[in-house]
Write a protein that holds these residues in place. Structure first.
Motif, short mmCIF file in Angstrom:
data_model
loop_
_atom_site.label_atom_id
_atom_site.label_comp_id
_atom_site.label_asym_id
_atom_site.label_seq_id
_atom_site.Cartn_x
_atom_site.Cartn_y
_atom_site.Cartn_z
N THR A 1 0.99 -1.31 -0.17
CA THR A 1 0.04 0.11 0.02
C THR A 1 0.99 1.35 0.03
O THR A 1 0.68 2.29 -0.87
N LYS A 2 1.98 1.29 0.88
CA LYS A 2 2.66 2.41 0.82
C LYS A 2 3.63 2.55 -0.47
O LYS A 2 3.64 3.79 -0.80
N LEU A 3 3.85 1.59 -1.22
CA LEU A 3 4.43 1.76 -2.54
C LEU A 3 3.50 2.16 -3.53
O LEU A 3 3.78 3.14 -4.22
N GLN A 4 2.41 1.80 -3.43
CA GLN A 4 1.40 2.07 -4.36
C GLN A 4 1.03 3.92 -3.98
O GLN A 4 0.91 4.54 -5.09
N GLU A 5 1.03 3.99 -2.76
CA GLU A 5 0.90 5.46 -2.54
C GLU A 5 1.84 6.38 -2.96
O GLU A 5 1.73 7.47 -3.62
N THR A 6 3.11 5.97 -2.98
CA THR A 6 4.40 6.68 -3.36
C THR A 6 4.32 6.98 -4.80
O THR A 6 4.44 7.83 -5.24
N LYS A 7 4.06 5.60 -5.60
CA LYS A 7 3.73 5.63 -7.04
C LYS A 7 2.73 6.73 -7.54
O LYS A 7 3.03 7.46 -8.46
N THR A 8 1.70 6.75 -7.06
CA THR A 8 0.44 7.58 -7.37
C THR A 8 0.97 8.91 -7.08
O THR A 8 0.82 10.01 -7.80
N LYS A 9 1.80 9.30 -5.88
CA LYS A 9 2.22 10.54 -5.66
C LYS A 9 3.20 11.21 -6.39
O LYS A 9 3.19 12.29 -7.15
N LYS B 1 3.74 10.15 -9.61
CA LYS B 1 2.96 10.29 -10.97
C LYS B 1 2.36 11.61 -10.94
O LYS B 1 1.98 12.33 -12.06
N SER B 2 1.78 12.07 -9.96
CA SER B 2 1.08 13.28 -9.75
C SER B 2 2.00 14.57 -10.00
O SER B 2 1.60 15.62 -10.23
N GLU B 3 3.18 13.97 -9.67
CA GLU B 3 4.19 15.47 -9.35
C GLU B 3 4.93 15.66 -10.74
O GLU B 3 5.88 16.65 -10.97
N PHE B 4 5.19 14.45 -11.49
CA PHE B 4 5.94 14.41 -12.68
C PHE B 4 4.89 14.03 -13.85
O PHE B 4 4.16 13.18 -13.86
N VAL B 5 5.35 14.76 -15.25
CA VAL B 5 4.56 14.49 -16.02
C VAL B 5 5.47 13.87 -17.21
O VAL B 5 6.44 14.18 -17.47
N GLY B 6 4.77 12.83 -17.76
CA GLY B 6 5.38 12.03 -18.91
C GLY B 6 6.12 11.02 -18.66
O GLY B 6 6.95 10.48 -19.64
N THR C 1 17.16 13.09 -11.71
CA THR C 1 17.61 13.37 -10.28
C THR C 1 16.22 13.73 -9.37
O THR C 1 16.38 13.28 -8.37
N SER C 2 15.44 14.49 -9.94
CA SER C 2 14.25 14.88 -9.24
C SER C 2 13.44 13.70 -8.83
O SER C 2 13.08 13.88 -7.52
N LEU C 3 13.25 12.67 -9.65
CA LEU C 3 12.31 11.66 -9.44
C LEU C 3 13.12 10.93 -8.20
O LEU C 3 12.49 10.61 -7.19
N ILE C 4 14.29 10.77 -8.16
CA ILE C 4 15.07 9.98 -6.94
C ILE C 4 15.04 11.01 -5.79
O ILE C 4 14.86 10.34 -4.62
N ARG C 5 15.11 11.99 -5.96
CA ARG C 5 15.29 12.91 -4.66
C ARG C 5 13.98 12.74 -3.93
O ARG C 5 13.69 12.87 -2.78
N LYS C 6 12.63 13.01 -4.86
CA LYS C 6 11.38 12.85 -4.17
C LYS C 6 11.09 11.59 -3.69
O LYS C 6 10.42 11.56 -2.50
N LEU C 7 11.70 10.50 -4.31
CA LEU C 7 11.44 9.13 -3.56
C LEU C 7 12.35 9.06 -2.45
O LEU C 7 11.85 8.54 -1.36
N ILE C 8 13.51 9.72 -2.19
CA ILE C 8 14.31 9.89 -1.01
C ILE C 8 13.59 10.31 -0.02
O ILE C 8 13.40 9.90 1.10
N LYS C 9 12.91 11.63 -0.29
CA LYS C 9 12.19 12.35 0.63
C LYS C 9 10.90 11.63 1.34
O LYS C 9 10.86 11.85 2.29
#
Length: 108
Positions: free
Chosen positions: A31-39, A41-46, A85-93
Protein backbone atom coordinates in the motif's frame (compact mmCIF):
# COMPACT_ATOMS: atom_id res chain seq x y z
CA UNK A 1 -1.13 -39.28 21.25
CA UNK A 2 -3.54 -36.56 22.28
CA UNK A 3 -0.76 -34.44 23.76
CA UNK A 4 1.24 -34.75 20.50
CA UNK A 5 -1.80 -33.64 18.55
CA UNK A 6 -2.33 -30.65 20.82
CA UNK A 7 1.36 -29.67 20.50
CA UNK A 8 1.10 -29.85 16.72
CA UNK A 9 -2.09 -27.83 16.81
CA UNK A 10 -0.39 -25.17 18.94
CA UNK A 11 2.54 -25.03 16.51
CA UNK A 12 0.17 -24.74 13.58
CA UNK A 13 -1.70 -21.89 15.30
CA UNK A 14 1.57 -20.11 16.05
CA UNK A 15 2.68 -20.45 12.42
CA UNK A 16 -0.68 -19.19 11.18
CA UNK A 17 -0.35 -16.11 13.37
CA UNK A 18 3.13 -15.45 12.01
CA UNK A 19 1.94 -15.83 8.42
CA UNK A 20 -1.00 -13.51 9.09
CA UNK A 21 1.36 -10.93 10.60
CA UNK A 22 3.78 -11.17 7.67
CA UNK A 23 0.92 -10.94 5.20
CA UNK A 24 -0.44 -7.82 6.91
CA UNK A 25 3.02 -6.23 7.02
CA UNK A 26 3.57 -6.92 3.32
CA UNK A 27 0.13 -5.60 2.43
CA UNK A 28 0.93 -2.42 4.36
CA UNK A 29 4.23 -2.11 2.49
CA UNK A 30 2.53 -2.70 -0.86
CA UNK A 31 0.00 0.00 0.00
CA UNK A 32 2.83 2.43 0.86
CA UNK A 33 4.56 1.66 -2.44
CA UNK A 34 1.34 2.25 -4.36
CA UNK A 35 0.75 5.54 -2.53
CA UNK A 36 4.31 6.61 -3.32
CA UNK A 37 3.86 5.66 -6.97
CA UNK A 38 0.63 7.63 -7.20
CA UNK A 39 2.18 10.67 -5.50
CA UNK A 40 5.21 10.63 -7.80
CA UNK A 41 3.01 10.30 -10.88
CA UNK A 42 1.04 13.35 -9.75
CA UNK A 43 4.26 15.36 -9.39
CA UNK A 44 5.96 14.32 -12.65
CA UNK A 45 4.49 14.53 -16.13
CA UNK A 46 5.33 12.09 -18.90
CA UNK A 47 7.46 9.61 -16.96
CA UNK A 48 4.78 7.30 -15.56
CA UNK A 49 6.40 4.23 -17.12
CA UNK A 50 9.77 5.15 -15.56
CA UNK A 51 8.14 5.57 -12.15
CA UNK A 52 6.50 2.16 -12.57
CA UNK A 53 9.84 0.58 -13.45
CA UNK A 54 11.66 2.17 -10.50
CA UNK A 55 8.99 1.11 -8.01
CA UNK A 56 8.83 -2.38 -9.57
CA UNK A 57 12.62 -2.63 -9.29
CA UNK A 58 12.69 -1.84 -5.57
CA UNK A 59 9.58 -3.83 -4.61
CA UNK A 60 11.27 -7.23 -4.01
CA UNK A 61 13.97 -5.55 -1.93
CA UNK A 62 11.42 -3.57 0.04
CA UNK A 63 9.14 -6.52 0.75
CA UNK A 64 11.77 -9.17 1.52
CA UNK A 65 15.18 -7.58 2.14
CA UNK A 66 16.29 -10.54 4.25
CA UNK A 67 16.00 -12.89 1.27
CA UNK A 68 18.15 -10.90 -1.14
CA UNK A 69 21.82 -11.80 -1.29
CA UNK A 70 22.95 -8.72 -3.23
CA UNK A 71 22.00 -5.07 -3.11
CA UNK A 72 19.37 -3.84 -5.51
CA UNK A 73 20.83 -1.46 -8.10
CA UNK A 74 18.57 0.76 -10.16
CA UNK A 75 20.21 2.77 -12.93
CA UNK A 76 18.48 5.73 -14.51
CA UNK A 77 19.84 7.27 -17.67
CA UNK A 78 18.53 9.70 -20.20
CA UNK A 79 18.78 13.18 -21.58
CA UNK A 80 19.58 16.11 -19.33
CA UNK A 81 16.51 17.68 -17.75
CA UNK A 82 14.17 14.71 -18.03
CA UNK A 83 13.62 14.43 -14.26
CA UNK A 84 15.93 11.56 -13.24
CA UNK A 85 17.53 13.34 -10.31
CA UNK A 86 14.29 14.99 -9.22
CA UNK A 87 12.49 11.65 -9.26
CA UNK A 88 15.06 9.98 -7.03
CA UNK A 89 15.22 12.98 -4.70
CA UNK A 90 11.43 12.90 -4.28
CA UNK A 91 11.60 9.16 -3.66
CA UNK A 92 14.30 9.69 -1.03
CA UNK A 93 12.21 12.43 0.63
CA UNK A 94 9.39 9.91 0.96
CA UNK A 95 11.77 7.51 2.70
CA UNK A 96 9.93 8.18 5.95
CA UNK A 97 7.05 6.41 4.25
CA UNK A 98 8.94 3.54 2.65
CA UNK A 99 12.26 3.50 4.58
CA UNK A 100 14.70 3.24 1.71
CA UNK A 101 18.46 3.42 1.78
CA UNK A 102 20.04 5.04 -1.25
CA UNK A 103 23.56 5.61 -2.38
CA UNK A 104 22.96 8.50 -4.70
CA UNK A 105 25.69 9.08 -7.27
CA UNK A 106 25.30 12.31 -9.18
CA UNK A 107 27.16 13.48 -12.26
CA UNK A 108 30.86 12.72 -12.22
Amino acid sequence: KESKDSKYEEKIQTLRKKVDTLTKENMDKITKLQETKTKLKSEFVGIDSIIDKVIDSITPWYLTPEVLERPTVVSLWGLTGTGKTSLIRKLIKRKTTICLKFNFVGNF
